[in-house]
Design a protein around this motif. Structure first.
Motif, PDB file in Angstrom:
ATOM      1  N   UNK A 247       0.832  -1.208   0.000  1.00  0.00           N
ATOM      2  CA  UNK A 247       0.000   0.000   0.000  1.00  0.00           C
ATOM      3  C   UNK A 247       0.863   1.253   0.000  1.00  0.00           C
ATOM      4  N   UNK A 248       1.965   1.216   0.730  1.00  0.00           N
ATOM      5  CA  UNK A 248       2.836   2.388   0.779  1.00  0.00           C
ATOM      6  C   UNK A 248       3.524   2.633  -0.559  1.00  0.00           C
ATOM      7  N   UNK A 249       3.831   1.588  -1.299  1.00  0.00           N
ATOM      8  CA  UNK A 249       4.423   1.786  -2.627  1.00  0.00           C
ATOM      9  C   UNK A 249       3.416   2.430  -3.573  1.00  0.00           C
ATOM     10  N   UNK A 250       2.157   2.051  -3.437  1.00  0.00           N
ATOM     11  CA  UNK A 250       1.126   2.705  -4.246  1.00  0.00           C
ATOM     12  C   UNK A 250       0.986   4.160  -3.823  1.00  0.00           C
ATOM     13  N   UNK A 251       0.938   4.402  -2.530  1.00  0.00           N
ATOM     14  CA  UNK A 251       0.804   5.767  -2.017  1.00  0.00           C
ATOM     15  C   UNK A 251       1.963   6.649  -2.492  1.00  0.00           C
ATOM     16  N   UNK A 252       3.173   6.074  -2.561  1.00  0.00           N
ATOM     17  CA  UNK A 252       4.355   6.857  -2.956  1.00  0.00           C
ATOM     18  C   UNK A 252       4.262   7.372  -4.382  1.00  0.00           C
ATOM     19  N   UNK A 253       3.398   6.788  -5.188  1.00  0.00           N
ATOM     20  CA  UNK A 253       3.188   7.272  -6.548  1.00  0.00           C
ATOM     21  C   UNK A 253       2.400   8.575  -6.577  1.00  0.00           C
ATOM     22  N   UNK A 254       1.761   8.911  -5.460  1.00  0.00           N
ATOM     23  CA  UNK A 254       0.897  10.096  -5.393  1.00  0.00           C
ATOM     24  C   UNK A 254      -0.158  10.044  -6.492  1.00  0.00           C
TER      25      UNK A 254
END
Length: 830
Positions: free
Chosen positions: A233-240
């Motif tokens: 989830x954090x990798x997805x979030x890091x895409x903004x």
């Protein structure tokens, strides 16, 4: 994403040859000389506005992306609902090993009507679950929350243990079931780290029925119960991301369209229906997934909306249109069923946006979110191959939605390809019916992306807007990412037409892959962004708000005639070929074969199929085999005529006649009766990827012999069927390796100069910002540069951004962009 386009990952050597060999490669052993370019920026000018939501992510439960992926549940088949309808190898005990008397039952003793199966444990019996892939992964010192539902006649102690091959991973826990179905909970704190854990539930001296056996890490994304795996989830979030499209593509609208019926049970192969996925998890249905496994719906519509809110993304759900896509060309003609699905869609909007006092808004509030989610866009359908049937139903959905929710943008689509008869008809209908936004999907070769940067330059500025919902260049190398980056400069330049764009698919579990390439990869303990992820992240986090007009010089064209041998093939079809003749442009004979002397002139390139000379013809008799290519001739041939007689004997499609054959991954073929014998077209294959050059609705009759002819002249090809001209094309687009776009960040006033250099040589470039621009001398630089064959893996990350400063910015300045690179220059004060 249509199933016919199966895992087309590119061979590294072939891709390197494409991006290095065909694009200005140096002589062997020589250093590449820099290529000179200019970029002229109208710094005071203003182009298209770029919406904050332009770049987003597309989630589909493919490659075990949900259960066993981003949904943090560690127990596989927790409710014993796996069936052969999900996968031929499944049973209700898949994922479990049992000892003693342990029987899966489907009777009136079940937990509820949707959770049909449960496990009856006899006295002393046990059931052990190995999780997904290699086992249950736990980390030393972390806490894991266990729960199950159970019932028993009298008190029934149950021992819960977590262990691997080296012994216990934490202290065993005990719960005591008694009476009717109830939920029982415990917690483990891992004594050590392991990736191969197994969870065991063991009955004591009293039998018990158990269901919904669950183990969750407490440390989920945002600490949510029934939550998401944190690192993913954090990798997805890091895409903004600006939007989150869900719950998928093909799985949305394939299968039957039956709803849940408590009286007769529910059909497992039904389309994805959002109402199945909300409420307490133990009451949610499971369903057969289009991609060949089971989906639990533990990750449901509420969780999707919540995740979109958590990452600051616009939610964009897609609902079934009652016209199947992804190669399943069926339309449901049931007015009552259509009416129910339309009402379900209206209920979905109320679930997302309605007040807590409304029927469906109250259900959202009961789940913990009294405030609306703020839905503004909703897709109807996915990749339908029947555009007229789809549009008839789409209009009914849209009319009902607009009558009650005129502020909702209803998104249509244009089928599964970037061109062809379905695409053209779908776009005509979308324009004729004043559709607001059209979802385009395509997966093409890197060369296609380098050639088609200007695709949207000619789109009608006053017509429907484009949602590029799925695209990728068929590989996870840095070369693939470079080609996609070059294409993305064209998306940004046309941000007034292309309003939304998302690479696809998003997630892939190592060892559980139905589709490649994918943006983020993971196993049970690790996750890593592909080269494509790093490229997407660079663009998504440095988009800017407005395009600044700019122009760049191009690379000198280097192309010769179409060259290659000839070939014959079939796809899920038995066919016969005879009287093959190839003549040069001067009339000289290059090949003549009536197969009287056997098939000695032909080489079977793929090893698939069953070829033999029968009754004076060359016959491929295995109608289940796909891509049975055989070739003959010289790869240096050019400017020739190919003639052949072809007859479909049996099977689903027609026949394939190839020309310009370099090898199995680089050729053209005329696909007659392809796509389930719904169309015919020419497909160009480059380094294993393919795209359609032209297409029409020609179908092939079984038992009829066709005269097939291809005339190859330079880069042009004319095609004849039974002596009549069927079509022609010229393949002369330049695979331009040097692309750029300039945007402005309105909040800071910065110019962001984005340059892609997808070639072996450095790009020595003069940049002109224009008189009076007065930029600061120092620019922030972010660069992605690597070998085009480089791939990020669990153990190595050769593709990653590097930051630096450049101190030579002026109204006119020079910058050399490295070979095989993407560079973002953030210029202040301009």
């Amino acid at each position: 994403m249509p199933p016919r386009r199966r895992r087309l990952g590119l061979a590294l050597s072939a891709l390197s040859a494409l991006l290095a060999g065909t694009l200005l490669a140096p002589a062997p052993g020589a250093a590449a000389e820099p290529t000179d370019y200019t970029i002229d920026v109208e710094t005071a000018g203003s182009g298209a506005t770029i919406d904050d939501s332009m770049y987003g992510v597309f989630f589909e439960d493919i490659n075990q992306a949900a259960d066993g992926g981003i949904y943090a549940e560690l127990v596989q088949n927790r409710s014993f609902e796996y069936e052969a309808a999900d996968n031929p190898g499944y049973t209700p005990k898949t994922g479990w090993d049992t000892g003693g008397t342990a029987e899966v039952r489907d009777d009136d003793g079940r937990l509820n009507a949707r959770n049909r199966h449960y496990l009856a444990l006899g006295a002393g019996a046990s059931a052990t679950n190995g999780g997904f892939r290699t086992g249950i992964a736990v980390e030393e010192g972390k806490t894991y929350d266990f729960s199950l539902w159970a019932r028993a006649d009298g008190d029934a102690p149950l021992e819960i243990s977590l262990a691997d091959g080296d012994g216990a991973l934490g202290a065993a826990q005990k719960v005591t079931a008694s009476g009717k179905w109830a939920k029982y909970e415990a917690a483990f704190t891992a004594d050590r780290t392991s990736a191969t854990g197994r969870l065991t539930v063991k009955a004591g001296g009293t039998p018990a029925a158990v269901d919904m056996v669950s183990l969750f890490p407490r440390d989920t994304y945002k600490g949510r119960a029934n939550g998401l795996r944190k690192d993913l989830a954090e990798k997805v979030e890091a895409l903004d991301p600006g939007f989150l499209r869900f719950p998928g593509g093909c799985l949305v609208n394939t299968g039957s369209h039956q709803g849940y019926d408590e009286g007769s049970g529910w059909e497992r192969k039904r389309s994805y229906q959002w109402k199945d996925t909300i409420g307490p998890v133990e009451t949610r249905a499971t369903n057969a997934n289009f991609w060949g496994y089971n989906q639990s719906y533990g990750l449901g519509y509420y969780e999707y909306f919540q995740f979109a809110e958590d990452i600051g993304a616009m939610p964009l759900p897609v609902v079934p249109a009652l016209v199947t896509g992804c190669g399943q060309n069926k339309a449901t003609d049931d007015p009552e069923l259509l009416k129910r699905h339309i009402q379900d869609t209206l209920d979905l909007i109320e679930f997302a946006n309605g007040p807590a006092t409304s029927e469906w808004g109250a259900k959202r509030a009961e789940m913990g979110h009294p405030e609306p989610f703020g839905l503004t866009h909703l897709g109807v359908g996915n990749e339908e191959n029947l555009p007229d049937e789809f549009m008839a139903r789409f209009k009914e959905f849209r009319a009902a939605i607009e009558a009650k929710h005129p502020d909702i943008t209803v998104v249509s689509n244009s089928g599964p390809d970037d061109s062809g008869t379905v695409f053209d008809r779908a776009w005509q209908l979308n324009r004729d019916n004043d559709v607001a936004m059209v979802d385009e999907h395509y997966y093409n070769s890197p060369r296609w992306f380098l050639e088609n940067n200007n695709r949207y330059d000619s789109y009608d500025r006053n017509g429907p807007k484009v949602f590029l919902g799925e695209y990728a260049s068929q590989g996870n190398t840095f070369g693939n990412a470079l080609a996609e980056a070059a294409y993305m400069t064209g998306l940004e330049r046309n941000a007034d037409v292309v309003k939304l764009a998302s690479y696809a698919p998003l997630l892939a579990g190592e060892g559980t892959v139905q589709w490649e390439p994918d943006m983020i990869w993971f196993d049970n303990t690790r996750s890593w962004g592909s080269a494509n992820y790093e490229m997407q992240k660079l663009f998504m986090t440095s988009t800017g708000d407005q395009v600044v007009p700019s122009k760049a010089s191009g690379t000198p064209a280097t192309s010769g005639p179409i060259t290659g041998a000839v070939g014959l093939s079939t796809w899920a079809t038995s066919a016969a070929y005879d009287d093959v003749r190839v003549t040069g442009a001067d009339g000289g004979e290059l090949l003549a074969d009536d197969f009287a002397a056997g098939d000695g002139k032909w080489t079977q390139a793929t090893g698939a199929g069953s070829w033999a000379v029968q009754d004076g013809a060359y016959v491929q008799s295995d109608e289940a085999a796909e891509n049975t290519l055989v070739t003959a001739g010289d790869t240096g041939w050019h400017d020739y005529d190919l003639k052949v007689k072809a007859t479909k004997k049996s099977g689903k499609e027609g026949f394939l006649v190839a020309f310009g054959v370099k090898d199995t991954g680089n050729l053209y073929w005329w696909n007659l009766g392809g796509w389930g014998n719904t169309a015919s077209g020419v497909e160009r294959h480059v380094s294993g990827g393919k795209e359609t050059m032209l297409q029409d609705a020609t179908k092939i009759e079984t038992g009829r012999t066709y005269d097939v002819e291809a005339k190859v002249r330079g880069r042009s090809v004319a095609l004849y069927l039974d002596g009549e001209k069927w079509g022609e094309f010229t393949d002369d687009k330049q695979a331009e390796p040097f692309r750029q776009v300039v945007t402005r960040d309105k909040a800071t006033g910065d110019l962001i100069v984005k340059v892609v250099n997808a070639q072996e040589s450095a790009a020595r470039t003069k940049v002109a910002l224009g008189a009076g621009s007065s930029p600061e001398a120092t620019a922030e630089v972010t660069t992605l540069a690597a070998d085009p064959a480089a791939e990020n893996t669990a153990d190595a990350r050769p593709v990653k951004p590097e930051t630096s400063e450049f101190d030579g910015v002026a109204e006119n300045f020079a910058y050399t962009f490295p070979a095989h690179s993407v560079t973002f220059l953030r210029i202040k004060g301009a």
